[in-house]
Design a protein around this motif. Structure first.
Motif, short mmCIF file in Angstrom:
data_model
loop_
_atom_site.label_atom_id
_atom_site.label_comp_id
_atom_site.label_asym_id
_atom_site.label_seq_id
_atom_site.Cartn_x
_atom_site.Cartn_y
_atom_site.Cartn_z
N ALA A 126 -3.86 6.04 7.31
CA ALA A 126 -3.61 4.62 7.54
C ALA A 126 -4.84 3.90 8.08
N VAL A 127 -5.70 4.62 8.82
CA VAL A 127 -6.86 3.95 9.41
C VAL A 127 -7.87 3.53 8.35
N ALA A 128 -7.87 4.22 7.20
CA ALA A 128 -8.84 3.91 6.15
C ALA A 128 -8.29 2.92 5.12
N ALA A 129 -7.00 2.67 5.18
CA ALA A 129 -6.34 1.89 4.13
C ALA A 129 -6.83 0.44 4.03
N PRO A 130 -6.96 -0.29 5.16
CA PRO A 130 -7.37 -1.70 5.02
C PRO A 130 -8.72 -1.87 4.32
N ASP A 131 -9.70 -1.03 4.67
CA ASP A 131 -11.00 -1.14 4.02
C ASP A 131 -10.94 -0.73 2.55
N LEU A 132 -10.04 0.20 2.23
CA LEU A 132 -9.89 0.60 0.83
C LEU A 132 -9.25 -0.53 0.03
N GLU A 133 -8.24 -1.16 0.61
CA GLU A 133 -7.62 -2.31 -0.05
C GLU A 133 -8.64 -3.41 -0.30
N ALA A 134 -9.47 -3.66 0.71
CA ALA A 134 -10.48 -4.72 0.59
C ALA A 134 -11.50 -4.38 -0.48
N LEU A 135 -11.90 -3.11 -0.53
CA LEU A 135 -12.85 -2.68 -1.55
C LEU A 135 -12.26 -2.90 -2.95
N LEU A 136 -11.02 -2.49 -3.12
CA LEU A 136 -10.39 -2.62 -4.44
C LEU A 136 -10.23 -4.09 -4.83
N ALA A 137 -9.87 -4.93 -3.85
CA ALA A 137 -9.74 -6.36 -4.13
C ALA A 137 -11.08 -6.97 -4.53
N VAL A 149 -8.07 8.55 -8.21
CA VAL A 149 -7.48 9.74 -8.82
C VAL A 149 -7.17 10.82 -7.78
N SER A 150 -7.61 10.62 -6.53
CA SER A 150 -7.29 11.58 -5.48
C SER A 150 -7.49 10.94 -4.12
N GLY A 151 -6.67 11.35 -3.18
CA GLY A 151 -6.81 10.87 -1.81
C GLY A 151 -6.55 12.02 -0.85
N PHE A 152 -5.58 11.83 0.05
CA PHE A 152 -5.23 12.89 1.00
C PHE A 152 -4.69 14.11 0.25
N LEU A 190 -9.40 10.73 4.76
CA LEU A 190 -10.46 9.73 4.83
C LEU A 190 -11.36 9.74 3.59
N ALA A 191 -11.00 10.54 2.59
CA ALA A 191 -11.82 10.64 1.38
C ALA A 191 -10.98 10.31 0.15
N VAL A 192 -11.62 9.65 -0.79
CA VAL A 192 -10.95 9.37 -2.07
C VAL A 192 -11.90 9.66 -3.22
N ASP A 193 -11.29 9.94 -4.38
CA ASP A 193 -12.04 10.05 -5.62
C ASP A 193 -11.67 8.86 -6.50
N ARG A 247 -16.22 8.59 1.22
CA ARG A 247 -15.62 8.94 2.50
C ARG A 247 -15.62 7.69 3.39
N TRP A 248 -14.47 7.38 3.96
CA TRP A 248 -14.41 6.24 4.88
C TRP A 248 -14.96 6.64 6.25
N VAL A 249 -15.92 5.86 6.74
CA VAL A 249 -16.46 6.06 8.09
C VAL A 249 -16.49 4.74 8.86
N GLY A 250 -16.24 3.63 8.18
CA GLY A 250 -16.29 2.31 8.82
C GLY A 250 -17.63 1.63 8.60
N VAL A 251 -17.60 0.32 8.58
CA VAL A 251 -18.81 -0.45 8.23
C VAL A 251 -19.92 -0.27 9.27
N GLU A 252 -19.56 -0.10 10.54
CA GLU A 252 -20.60 0.01 11.56
C GLU A 252 -21.44 1.26 11.34
N LEU A 253 -20.79 2.37 11.03
CA LEU A 253 -21.54 3.61 10.84
C LEU A 253 -22.37 3.56 9.55
N VAL A 254 -21.80 3.00 8.49
CA VAL A 254 -22.58 2.87 7.25
C VAL A 254 -23.86 2.08 7.53
N ALA A 255 -23.73 0.98 8.26
CA ALA A 255 -24.90 0.14 8.57
C ALA A 255 -25.90 0.89 9.44
#
Ligand SMILES: [Zn+2]
Length: 278
Positions: A126-137, A149-152, A190-193, A247-255
């Protein structure tokens, strides 16, 4: 969506190089370590902040009067100076920064995220879902037809995936393409394909050259999703390139990773990795 548009490639490269050089200097100054990544602690914050005070103009990042061309560099340098690499655990399976690789299995082995939700047909933490939704949008806005094609994956399911891969590719081959059970990022939730709607390059190296793969490489980071297994980093990650695995890590860590010039979680946090199982 213009707010996601990166600056021109020249500007962006300049900012990254400046950020990387700047952080390398701060790292050397504060740690005294040689070429290897520190096996113990990240550089202490005090010298880096002192350096930041010396090099970064005192204008707060995001001030409306900041010229648009200057703000990304300033914000990047400031972010890397003040970034606390110990804010989250890299060892706890529920941490957004957990490092899972062939040296670092998930603990406990049967770990499951506290809450999983379904996004585009796949389960994710659930912690990664909002950013994934935003990416897809965002991708839809840009006319890019991404699918998941794959998640948890549970420990048991990963065992099946790996066993099938061993049957097909032998143990050595399977170990380059799929994780053994207990060592897969997918078990963290936290990972998707990703794939493309036409499915023509699903889980194929060709996915990296599709419109969808190219879009992800450029935009996923702005939504906190990290391209985890690249051609250049195989020795560090221990996996063949997977242009579909994020892999979701959050925008702060990516930056912060971009600013530090460290493309892998292993390098950024000084955590061991590589192709051999612990
Ligand atoms: Zn994957």
């Amino acid at each position: 969506m213009s707010r996601h548009r990166a600056p021109s490639s020249v500007t962006r490269r300049g900012a990254l190089v400046a950020g990387a050089a700047w952080v390398a200097g701060a790292f050397a100054a504060s740690s005294g370590l040689g070429g290897r990544w520190g096996a113990t602690a990240a550089p202490s914050a005090a010298p880096a902040e002192a350096l930041a005070a010396a090099q970064v103009p005192p204008t707060p990042a995001g001030t409306p009067s900041t010229p648009p061309t200057a703000s990304p560099t300033t914000a990047t340098a400031t972010a890397s100076a003040t970034f606390d690499r110990t804010a989250h655990s890299t060892g706890e399976a529920s941490s957004p920064w957990v490092v899972v690789n062939k040296q670092h299995p998930i603990v406990p082995a049967d770990y499951e995220p506290a809450q999983v939700v379904r996004v585009a047909g796949e389960l994710v933490s659930a912690v990664a879902a909002p950013d994934l939704e935003a990416l897809l949008a965002h991708s839809r806005d840009d006319g890019v037809a991404l699918t998941l094609v794959s998640g948890f994956r549970t420990h048991e399911y990963q065992e099946q995936v790996h066993r099938r891969s061993v049957a097909r590719n032998g143990q050595a081959g399977a170990d380059r393409y799929s994780a053994r059970a207990g060592y897969s990022e997918h078990q963290t939730g936290l990972a998707v394909d990703f794939s493309s709607a036409d499915g023509s390059a699903t889980l194929s190296p060709r996915f990296g050259e599709t419109d969808e793969g190219l879009w992800l490489a450029e935009h996923a980071g702005a939504h906190g999703w990290l391209l985890r297994y690249t051609e250049a980093d195989q020795a560090v990650t221990g996996y063949n390139p997977e242009p579909w695995h994020f892999r979701w890590v959050g925008v702060e860590l990516v930056a912060a990773m971009a600013a530090a010039g460290t493309p892998t979680l292993e390098q950024f946090f000084g955590v061991s990795g590589g192709p051999d199982y612990a």
